[in-house]
Design a protein around this motif. Structure first.
Motif, mmCIF file in Angstrom:
data_model
loop_
_atom_site.group_PDB
_atom_site.id
_atom_site.type_symbol
_atom_site.label_atom_id
_atom_site.label_comp_id
_atom_site.label_asym_id
_atom_site.label_seq_id
_atom_site.Cartn_x
_atom_site.Cartn_y
_atom_site.Cartn_z
ATOM 1 N N VAL A 103 1.093 -1.060 -0.258
ATOM 2 C CA VAL A 103 0.230 0.062 0.374
ATOM 3 C C VAL A 103 0.635 1.042 0.301
ATOM 4 O O VAL A 103 2.018 1.500 0.502
ATOM 5 N N ASP A 104 0.736 2.223 -0.657
ATOM 6 C CA ASP A 104 1.645 3.308 -0.789
ATOM 7 C C ASP A 104 1.599 3.661 0.788
ATOM 8 O O ASP A 104 0.611 3.691 1.831
ATOM 9 N N LEU A 105 2.738 4.226 1.293
ATOM 10 C CA LEU A 105 3.512 4.570 2.006
ATOM 11 C C LEU A 105 2.591 5.917 2.670
ATOM 12 O O LEU A 105 2.907 5.893 3.586
ATOM 13 N N ALA A 106 2.469 6.649 2.079
ATOM 14 C CA ALA A 106 1.524 8.045 2.473
ATOM 15 C C ALA A 106 0.254 7.987 2.798
ATOM 16 O O ALA A 106 -0.547 8.561 3.492
ATOM 17 N N THR A 107 0.092 6.615 3.057
ATOM 18 C CA THR A 107 -1.422 6.336 3.626
ATOM 19 C C THR A 107 -1.207 5.900 5.167
ATOM 20 O O THR A 107 -1.247 5.113 5.389
ATOM 21 N N THR A 108 -2.230 7.641 5.577
ATOM 22 C CA THR A 108 -2.245 7.149 7.037
ATOM 23 C C THR A 108 -2.137 6.619 7.878
ATOM 24 O O THR A 108 -2.136 5.742 9.271
ATOM 25 N N SER A 109 -4.079 5.721 7.383
ATOM 26 C CA SER A 109 -4.728 4.430 8.034
ATOM 27 C C SER A 109 -3.518 3.713 8.327
ATOM 28 O O SER A 109 -3.945 2.168 9.428
#
Length: 124
Positions: A103-109
C-alpha cells in the motif's frame, strides 16, 4: 513496541533541522517507517516515508527536494533531514511504523505504531 522522535526545535526560515526516530521492540527492517506532521487546528499529514528494506522512499509534494529520509536498520533509527525550512513547516512531527506493505507509503491509516511528537517551529 516504542517509537521515540527527537530533534525538534526553533529554527529560522531557510535553516535546517534533523529529526530522529528511534525504534525499539520488534520494529526492524520488516517495517516501513513514516514521518507525519500536524499543525495546530489542522489534520495530520504525511511528510515522508521509507520502506523497511530501504528500497523505496516517498515524499509529500510540499517537502520534495528539501527533506531527505534515511534509515539505519542496525541501529533501528530513521532520520529526517529538513533543509530550507519554511514557516509553513511548523508543526508537531510524528514518526510511525507499519509492517511492510504494498500500500502507498503515504496512507496514514496503514500505520500501526506511533511515537510522540517533536515540535518544529520555523520563525524569525
Amino acid at each position: 513496541v516504542q517509537l521515540q522522535a527527537s530533534g525538534g526545535g526553533l529554527v529560522q526560515p531557510g535553516g535546517s533541522l534533523k529529526l530522529s526516530c528511534a525504534a525499539s521492540g520488534r520494529i526492524d527492517s520488516n517495517y516501513d517507517i513514516g514521518w507525519f506532521r500536524q499543525a495546530p487546528g489542522m489534520e495530520r499529514k504525511f511528510v515522508a516515508a521509507i520502506k523497511g528494506s530501504s528500497s523505496g522512499t516517498r515524499y509529500a509534494d510540499a517537502v520534495k527536494g528539501r527533506f531527505t529520509i534515511s534509515r539505519h536498520n542496525t541501529k533501528r533509527t530513521v532520520s529526517l533531514q529538513m533543509n530550507s525550512l519554511k514557516p509553513e513547516d511548523t508543526a508537531n512531527y510524528y514518526c510511525a511504523a507499519r509492517r511492510r506493505s504494498v500500500v502507498d507509503l503515504a496512507t496514514t491509516s496503514t500505520y500501526t505504531y506511533w511515537g510522540q511528537g517533536t515540535l518544529v517551529t520555523v520563525s524569525s
